[in-house]
Scaffold this active site. Structure first.
Site, PDB file in Angstrom:
ATOM      1  N   ILE A  99       4.469   0.924  22.347  1.00  0.00           N
ATOM      2  CA  ILE A  99       3.847   2.255  22.455  1.00  0.00           C
ATOM      3  C   ILE A  99       4.393   3.235  21.422  1.00  0.00           C
ATOM      4  CG2 ILE A  99       5.445   3.122  24.206  1.00  0.00           C
ATOM      5  CD1 ILE A  99       2.974   4.548  25.482  1.00  0.00           C
ATOM      6  N   LYS A 133       0.819  -1.221   0.000  1.00  0.00           N
ATOM      7  CA  LYS A 133       0.000   0.000   0.000  1.00  0.00           C
ATOM      8  C   LYS A 133       0.853   1.272   0.000  1.00  0.00           C
ATOM      9  CE  LYS A 133      -4.112  -2.031   2.142  1.00  0.00           C
ATOM     10  NZ  LYS A 133      -5.126  -1.895   3.201  1.00  0.00           N
ATOM     11  N   ASP A 180     -10.122   2.448   2.925  1.00  0.00           N
ATOM     12  CA  ASP A 180     -10.298   1.597   4.103  1.00  0.00           C
ATOM     13  C   ASP A 180     -11.131   2.299   5.174  1.00  0.00           C
ATOM     14  OD1 ASP A 180      -8.869  -0.609   3.147  1.00  0.00           O
ATOM     15  OD2 ASP A 180      -6.958   0.183   3.839  1.00  0.00           O
TER      16      ASP A 180
END
Length: 281
Positions: free
Chosen positions: A158, A68, A105
């Site tokens: 994170i 993508k 999407d």
């Protein structure tokens, strides 16, 4: 439409993609002289393939992992979503032969909830998004477009969540997995975008007990159709929406772009894909 127009799903691998079933259903339903197939593009050939897309014989294509970002970089024009996400899942050639790209999407995510949970965004509040990959990015983009007040991105690493939060502004906040219980307590919407819970993957093991009973729970995973997360949420009375509609609705604008007809996501199409997934008729 007089000439046979060809499009395809491109990526690596694409053998298990259900996109040909979806587009094939619409081509037949609307009597369009067109084709939609699968084209496996090895990673080492992806950049050359998309940069020379006009030589492929296709009028357009969908792109799945891992191409993508590569496809987006090859485009001469990108819509706002593809620019923001740095990823395109739909490409086409315009009248001047330029390669154009879009990311649909996020529209798939919204279309799915709009159809199966109407009114879900009447009072956009707090969302918790699990994961920090491409699907999470699309979901965050979608939720901000519907004016959610806070979007909490929770990921085991994170730093990946922080990267997305930094790109989308002050309404998006990154957290490690240790904060999940606290965040669930104030969530109006819980979205799983990780592959955990998918057939053949590790289970998604979370405790939903802090989650308000009114919170909507949805999963980007659609194989299995009812993931353990959705089963657990439904058992405690939360409204749930499975991930299949995200696949179906993201295909609508692509089909319209290539074949000049806006198709509908109807029960017959959904039933066709559910049967292919092994879910019976």
């Amino acid at each position: 439409m007089s000439e046979n127009r060809k499009a395809a799903i491109t990526g690596h691998p694409v053998i298990h993609s259900r996109s040909p079933l979806v587009h094939g259903y619409w081509l037949k339903k609307h009597g369009i002289d067109g084709e939609y197939g699968r084209l496996d593009v090895p990673p080492g050939e992806a950049e050359t393939f998309y940069r020379n897309f006009s030589a492929s014989g296709l009028i357009g294509a969908n792109i799945t992992v891992p191409h993508k970002e590569t496809a987006a970089a090859a485009c001469d024009w990108l819509d706002d979503a593809a620019k923001t996400m740095g990823a395109a899942n739909t490409i086409w050639l315009d009248e001047d032969g330029r390669l154009c790209g879009a990311n649909t999407d996020w529209l798939g995510f919204l279309g799915n909830l709009d159809q199966l949970a109407p009114g879900w965004d009447v009072e956009p509040g707090t969302a918790v998004v699990l994961g920090a990959g491409g699907a999470a990015r699309a979901v965050v983009f979608a939720l901000l477009s519907r004016n959610f007040k806070a979007v909490h991105i929770v990921n085991r690493t994170i730093e990946k969540a922080q990267k997305i939060a930094g790109e989308f502004g002050s309404k998006t906040i990154a957290h490690g997995w240790d904060k999940l219980g606290e965040l669930l307590g104030k969530a109006d919407l819980l979205v799983n975008t990780t592959s955990l819970g998918m057939t053949g993957k590790q289970p998604l093991e979370i405790d939903l007990s802090p989650l308000p009973g009114t919170a909507l729970v949805t999963d980007a995973v659609y194989a299995p159709l009812e993931t353990d997360l959705l089963k657990q949420a439904a058992a405690r009375g939360n409204p749930t929406v499975d991930g299949l509609g995200m696949l179906l609705h993201q295909a609508v604008p692509a089909f319209e772009r290539w074949f000049s007809v806006r198709p509908q996501v109807d029960d017959e199409l959904r039933g066709l894909i559910v049967k292919d997934l092994g879910g019976g008729s």
